[in-house]
Design an enzyme around this catalytic site. Structure first.
Site, short mmCIF file in Angstrom:
data_model
loop_
_atom_site.label_atom_id
_atom_site.label_comp_id
_atom_site.label_asym_id
_atom_site.label_seq_id
_atom_site.Cartn_x
_atom_site.Cartn_y
_atom_site.Cartn_z
N SER A 1 0.86 -1.18 0.00
CA SER A 1 0.00 0.00 0.00
C SER A 1 0.90 1.24 0.00
CB SER A 1 -0.94 -0.03 1.21
OG SER A 1 -1.80 1.09 1.19
N SER A 2 0.60 2.21 0.83
CA SER A 2 1.38 3.46 0.88
C SER A 2 0.93 4.27 2.08
CB SER A 2 1.16 4.27 -0.41
OG SER A 2 1.65 5.60 -0.27
N TYR B 1 -5.06 7.60 -6.35
CA TYR B 1 -3.97 6.80 -5.80
C TYR B 1 -4.18 6.51 -4.32
CZ TYR B 1 0.78 5.55 -4.29
OH TYR B 1 1.86 4.91 -3.75
#
Length: 252
Positions: free
Chosen positions: A137-138, A151
């Protein structure tokens, strides 16, 4: 520490550059057998040459946004390797600007490729004694920042999906975890592009890092491989943030 990954069979999407390439290399260094894919045929060929002698790795040209192609790749790798123990969903469309096209790309590539990878691999993971699912993921999926929108929303969805899988699959002995990197710098990557294309944004991003610098792909790959390994057998349903204390929220 022996991570007990010797001869484990691993699939990594987006394994030719950046974090994905570092993940492939880290698994190989632990004695695993790795199948990886990317869209660019030249990149796959170059990576295959670069990995020569490092361990058993096989690259394939696959567009993970193509559901049938992704499923066929998983089945082919399982047949060639004699099964699958670990899958790492790493590919991202990196579709940041808030456009209709980027919403579609983020959902299809970031989210649905993760879902489809898991679905295709599930029959093989169910036969493994060390089954593990990892999704990248982020930190943009954890807090609002300049990448909120297609995003960031996709990355948030991935964390939710994987957490649900961990609960649903626990009785089968299949673990599922997410790794959320902070900004990670490598040549040819998004931050290298921003460094030259938008120096002000790059300087601002570096300034937000308490360490004074961005991370490296290898610094993300190491915790990915640990989480995937049998040594982390009691860890499932977690979102491991790898950001050098970049994010400010307390993860409860």
């Amino acid at each position: 520490m022996d991570l007990q990954l010797s001869e484990k069979r691993v699939l990594v999407t987006g394994g030719t550059r950046g974090i994905g390439r570092a993940i492939v290399e880290a698994f190989l260094d632990e004695g695993a057998t790795v199948g990886y894919c990317a869209r660019d045929a030249d990149a796959v060929t170059t990576t295959q040459e670069g990995l020569r002698g490092r361990g058993p790795a096989t690259g394939s040209v696959v567009d993970v946004g193509d559901a049938e192609a992704l499923a066929a790749w998983v089945d082919a790798c399982a047949q060639a390797m004699g099964g699958i123990d670990v899958v790492v969903a790493n590919v991202s469309a990196l579709a940041i600007p808030d456009t209709e096209e980027n919403w579609q790309r983020s959902l299809n590539v970031d989210v649905m490729h993760t879902v489809r990878l898991v679905r295709a691999a599930m029959p093989h993971l169910e036969r493994s004694d060390a089954a593990s699912i990892i999704a990248i993921s982020s930190v943009s999926g954890r807090e609002s920042d300049f990448a909120s929108g297609p995003y960031g929303t996709a990355k948030t969805a991935i964390v939710g999906y994987i957490h649900g899988l961990a609960f649903q699959l626990a009785d089968k002995g299949i673990r599922a975890n997410t790794v959320s990197p902070g900004n990670t710098y490598f040549e040819g990557g998004v931050w290298a592009s921003i460094e030259t294309g938008d120096p002000a944004l790059f300087e601002m991003a570096v300034g937000l890092n308490p360490t004074g610098h961005m991370g490296t792909p290898a610094e993300v790959a190491a915790p990915v491989v640990f989480l995937a390994s049998p040594v982390a057998s009691r860890i499932s349903g977690t979102n491991l943030v790898v950001d050098g204390a970049l994010t400010r929220g307390i993860q409860l």
